[in-house]
Write a protein that holds these residues in place. Structure first.
Motif, PDB file in Angstrom:
ATOM      1  N   GLY A   1     -40.692  30.123   6.042  1.00  9.34           N
ATOM      2  CA  GLY A   1     -39.402  30.453   5.455  1.00  9.34           C
ATOM      3  C   GLY A   1     -38.687  29.204   4.973  1.00  9.34           C
ATOM      4  O   GLY A   1     -38.600  28.212   5.702  1.00  9.34           O
TER       5      GLY A   1
ATOM      6  N   ARG B   1     -41.777  32.750   2.098  1.00 12.12           N
ATOM      7  CA  ARG B   1     -40.573  33.535   1.836  1.00 12.12           C
ATOM      8  C   ARG B   1     -39.410  32.572   1.561  1.00 12.12           C
ATOM      9  O   ARG B   1     -39.169  31.646   2.341  1.00 12.12           O
ATOM     10  CB  ARG B   1     -40.228  34.424   3.040  1.00 12.12           C
ATOM     11  CG  ARG B   1     -41.350  35.393   3.423  1.00 12.12           C
ATOM     12  CD  ARG B   1     -41.525  36.476   2.391  1.00 12.12           C
ATOM     13  NE  ARG B   1     -42.545  37.453   2.774  1.00 12.12           N
ATOM     14  CZ  ARG B   1     -43.760  37.513   2.241  1.00 12.12           C
ATOM     15  NH1 ARG B   1     -44.109  36.657   1.277  1.00 12.12           N
ATOM     16  NH2 ARG B   1     -44.619  38.436   2.635  1.00 12.12           N
TER      17      ARG B   1
ATOM     18  N   PHE C   1     -33.309  35.836   7.313  1.00  9.70           N
ATOM     19  CA  PHE C   1     -34.668  36.371   7.220  1.00  9.70           C
ATOM     20  C   PHE C   1     -34.760  37.631   8.076  1.00  9.70           C
ATOM     21  O   PHE C   1     -34.286  37.663   9.208  1.00  9.70           O
ATOM     22  CB  PHE C   1     -35.689  35.339   7.702  1.00  9.70           C
ATOM     23  CG  PHE C   1     -35.858  34.173   6.769  1.00  9.70           C
ATOM     24  CD1 PHE C   1     -36.705  34.268   5.673  1.00  9.70           C
ATOM     25  CD2 PHE C   1     -35.158  32.997   6.975  1.00  9.70           C
ATOM     26  CE1 PHE C   1     -36.851  33.198   4.807  1.00  9.70           C
ATOM     27  CE2 PHE C   1     -35.303  31.920   6.117  1.00  9.70           C
ATOM     28  CZ  PHE C   1     -36.150  32.020   5.022  1.00  9.70           C
TER      29      PHE C   1
ATOM     30  N   VAL D   1     -39.856  39.399   5.613  1.00 15.25           N
ATOM     31  CA  VAL D   1     -40.931  38.494   6.027  1.00 15.25           C
ATOM     32  C   VAL D   1     -42.283  39.204   6.041  1.00 15.25           C
ATOM     33  O   VAL D   1     -43.304  38.675   5.581  1.00 15.25           O
ATOM     34  CB  VAL D   1     -40.615  37.880   7.405  1.00 15.25           C
ATOM     35  CG1 VAL D   1     -41.774  37.037   7.909  1.00 15.25           C
ATOM     36  CG2 VAL D   1     -39.347  37.022   7.321  1.00 15.25           C
TER      37      VAL D   1
END
Length: 294
Positions: A5, A38, A93, A98
């Motif tokens: 992330g 992501r 997130f 995800v």
């Protein structure tokens, strides 16, 4: 199995590209195919998101997704010298975004040298992995000011950096809720922005797993160029750690800035950045260059 992330805004597009390339370089081709990327942002343009997606595809990542979102309404920026509210996006997130069992959150101001997925194997249920080199413990550093006096039982408890985090994806909503509660009920103890808010929740919940320092090794040469205070804070050798899987350029001076002291690890970062930009130019991107670095 896991996703990386990243939270990237207009100011951090170039270092975000470098971080993405470093993550790719740290993995075997098979591991890259299994990993996802992501990205959350406040303000990246569609063309910039497409560039990130193209680089992820070129690098061989198996999945990429991008989303615009806003941070918590209770977000507080106590120190705005070089940090914007984008820093709070790390708590946005979600499992549906995800779509992997684990999330490895990584700040954009890093040099990734090795596989940073190893700490996932030591996480217990509902635990978040983290590490810090500059703030050893509550009440023994400037972080979470006043917390040790307000809650004496917290004095001496470990404090953690929020720049690299390992967690179960389904745990992220509870982290977000905990951070929000800290921002609402303990705002007077916030100094290091989202990081202090995260630590206030970790201190209350106890859901944290310290990771080995080499997975979030701070680059301290830049600070030694300006003074000697680091030697009083960091107990390890101040020399660069070639075995570190990740080097984190914490603080206001960043390695892509022209006025940053050119330490050994800054020079290493700039070589990596130049390799990244060659890949970016291969993708046909125009006008995407690191500002100030010569």
């Amino acid at each position: 199995m896991y996703a990386f992330g990243l939270c990237i805004d207009q100011h951090y597009l170039v270092p975000g590209l470098a971080a993405l390339a470093g993550l790719a370089d740290s993995l075997t081709p098979a591991a890259r195919r299994d990993a996802a990327v992501r990205v959350l942002t406040l303000d990246l343009a569609p063309s910039q998101a497409l560039l990130l997606a193209d680089l992820a595809k070129l690098a061989g990542f198996g999945s990429f997704d991008f989303r615009r979102c806003a941070p918590l309404r209770s977000s507080r920026i106590a120190d705005a010298s070089y940090i914007t509210v984008t820093t709070y996006l790390r708590f946005e997130f979600t499992p549906s975004f995800v779509r992997r069992p684990y999330l490895i959150y990584v700040d954009a101001d890093v040099l990734v040298r090795g596989d940073v997925s190893e700490p996932l194997g030591s996480l217990g249920p509902d635990e978040t992995g983290a590490e810090d080199e500059f703030n050893p413990a509550v009440g023994e550093c400037p972080a979470v000011p006043g917390a040790a006096e307000h809650w004496p039982h917290l004095r001496g408890r470990p404090y953690f950096n929020a720049g690299v985090l390992w967690t179960h994806t389904d745990h992220m909503p509870r982290i977000r809720q905990g951070v929000e509660q800290a921002l609402i009920h303990a705002r007077r103890h916030i100094l290091h922005n989202d990081q202090d808010a995260l630590n206030l929740w970790l201190l209350r919940s106890g859901r944290v797993r310290p990771v080995a320092g080499g997975f979030n090794r701070f680059e301290i040469g830049r600070f030694l160029e300006r003074g000697n205070w680091v030697r009083r804070v960091v107990t390890r050798s101040p020399k660069p750690d070639p075995a570190a899987a990740l080097v984190h350029f914490v603080g206001p001076e960043k390695p892509w800035q022209a006025d940053c002291p050119v330490t050994e690890e800054v020079a290493e970062y700039r070589r990596h950045l130049e390799r990244t930009m060659r890949h970016v130019r291969r993708l046909g991107a125009v006008g995407v260059e690191p500002a100030g670095v010569r």
